[in-house]
Scaffold this motif. Sequence first.
Motif, PDB file in Angstrom:
ATOM      1  N   UNK A 183       0.740  -1.076  -0.081  1.00 52.29           N
ATOM      2  CA  UNK A 183      -0.087   0.055  -0.001  1.00 52.29           C
ATOM      3  C   UNK A 183       0.745   1.234   0.039  1.00 52.29           C
ATOM      4  N   UNK A 184       2.091   1.092   0.208  1.00 52.30           N
ATOM      5  CA  UNK A 184       3.012   2.374   0.136  1.00 52.30           C
ATOM      6  C   UNK A 184       2.715   3.115   1.482  1.00 52.30           C
ATOM      7  N   UNK A 185       2.481   2.470   2.584  1.00 52.27           N
ATOM      8  CA  UNK A 185       2.431   2.929   3.929  1.00 52.27           C
ATOM      9  C   UNK A 185       3.322   2.335   4.970  1.00 52.27           C
ATOM     10  N   UNK A 186       3.416   2.841   6.097  1.00 54.98           N
ATOM     11  CA  UNK A 186       4.504   2.340   7.143  1.00 54.98           C
ATOM     12  C   UNK A 186       3.825   0.918   7.736  1.00 54.98           C
ATOM     13  N   UNK A 187       4.713   0.318   8.489  1.00 51.97           N
ATOM     14  CA  UNK A 187       4.284  -0.863   9.018  1.00 51.97           C
ATOM     15  C   UNK A 187       3.109  -0.496   9.871  1.00 51.97           C
ATOM     16  N   UNK A 188       3.425   0.438  10.593  1.00 52.63           N
ATOM     17  CA  UNK A 188       2.588   1.173  11.775  1.00 52.63           C
ATOM     18  C   UNK A 188       1.059   1.639  11.146  1.00 52.63           C
ATOM     19  N   UNK A 189       1.241   2.221  10.048  1.00 52.59           N
ATOM     20  CA  UNK A 189      -0.094   2.597   9.576  1.00 52.59           C
ATOM     21  C   UNK A 189      -0.938   1.396   8.793  1.00 52.59           C
ATOM     22  N   UNK A 190      -0.162   0.414   8.216  1.00 58.79           N
ATOM     23  CA  UNK A 190      -0.787  -0.993   8.016  1.00 58.79           C
ATOM     24  C   UNK A 190      -1.588  -1.609   9.146  1.00 58.79           C
ATOM     25  N   UNK A 191      -0.726  -1.627  10.484  1.00 55.64           N
ATOM     26  CA  UNK A 191      -1.276  -2.291  11.378  1.00 55.64           C
ATOM     27  C   UNK A 191      -2.523  -1.550  11.786  1.00 55.64           C
ATOM     28  N   UNK A 192      -2.497  -0.344  11.736  1.00 57.35           N
ATOM     29  CA  UNK A 192      -3.720   0.322  12.182  1.00 57.35           C
ATOM     30  C   UNK A 192      -5.086   0.230  11.268  1.00 57.35           C
ATOM     31  N   UNK A 193      -4.712   0.037  10.097  1.00 59.05           N
ATOM     32  CA  UNK A 193      -5.747  -0.414   9.053  1.00 59.05           C
ATOM     33  C   UNK A 193      -6.249  -1.876   9.338  1.00 59.05           C
ATOM     34  N   UNK A 194      -5.110  -2.872   9.822  1.00 61.07           N
ATOM     35  CA  UNK A 194      -5.535  -4.247   9.866  1.00 61.07           C
ATOM     36  C   UNK A 194      -6.366  -4.126  11.272  1.00 61.07           C
ATOM     37  N   UNK A 195      -6.079  -3.292  12.200  1.00 60.68           N
ATOM     38  CA  UNK A 195      -6.912  -3.181  13.500  1.00 60.68           C
ATOM     39  C   UNK A 195      -8.446  -2.854  13.265  1.00 60.68           C
ATOM     40  N   UNK A 196      -8.201  -1.769  12.310  1.00 61.77           N
ATOM     41  CA  UNK A 196      -9.858  -1.361  12.395  1.00 61.77           C
ATOM     42  C   UNK A 196     -10.681  -2.240  11.522  1.00 61.77           C
ATOM     43  N   UNK A 197     -10.086  -2.819  10.480  1.00 61.18           N
ATOM     44  CA  UNK A 197     -10.611  -3.968   9.709  1.00 61.18           C
ATOM     45  C   UNK A 197     -11.220  -5.190  10.636  1.00 61.18           C
TER      46      UNK A 197
END
Length: 156
Positions: free
Chosen positions: A62-76
């Motif tokens: 997605x071209x984002x940081x691991x932390x940003x991806x982790x937040x998206x995963x948590x939201x999903x």
Amino acid sequence: MSSDAPGFELPLRLFMAFRVLIDELHAELARQGHPDMRPMYGFVLQAISRGSATAVDLGRTLGVSKQAAGKMIEALERVGYVERSPDPKDTRRKIVRLTRHGTDALARSAQIFDAMRNRWAKTLGHERLRALEADLRTMTPPDLWRLDVPGWFGGQ
């Protein structure tokens, strides 16, 4: 003086068309049992369904940081579209998978996009729509599944 539209109008019209389609998609998804879906989630679910199984993989795709991806995963995960489980090969890693609800959202999205395309074909004419799609294929990279839009929009 040219009767052509100013150059800035082309990207704005293309973006507006994208926005119209995405807004309509999400309104219909909400009616079909997915009121929690957000436009960004579509990119994430597509990336996961195509093999981005960890926060690191997802961030890279997605071209984002691991932390940003982790937040998206948590939201999903909170809204039931994905689940995480330990990687059997490396217990430090968590594997992300679509749930039945997430798979259903992607399947319904595909059906809704087909219906919207059919409506565009009726309005514009099938040949004009095919020509528009062919022209867009000519002017854009061949990789249809370039999913780095979240990072690109975020400026990362």
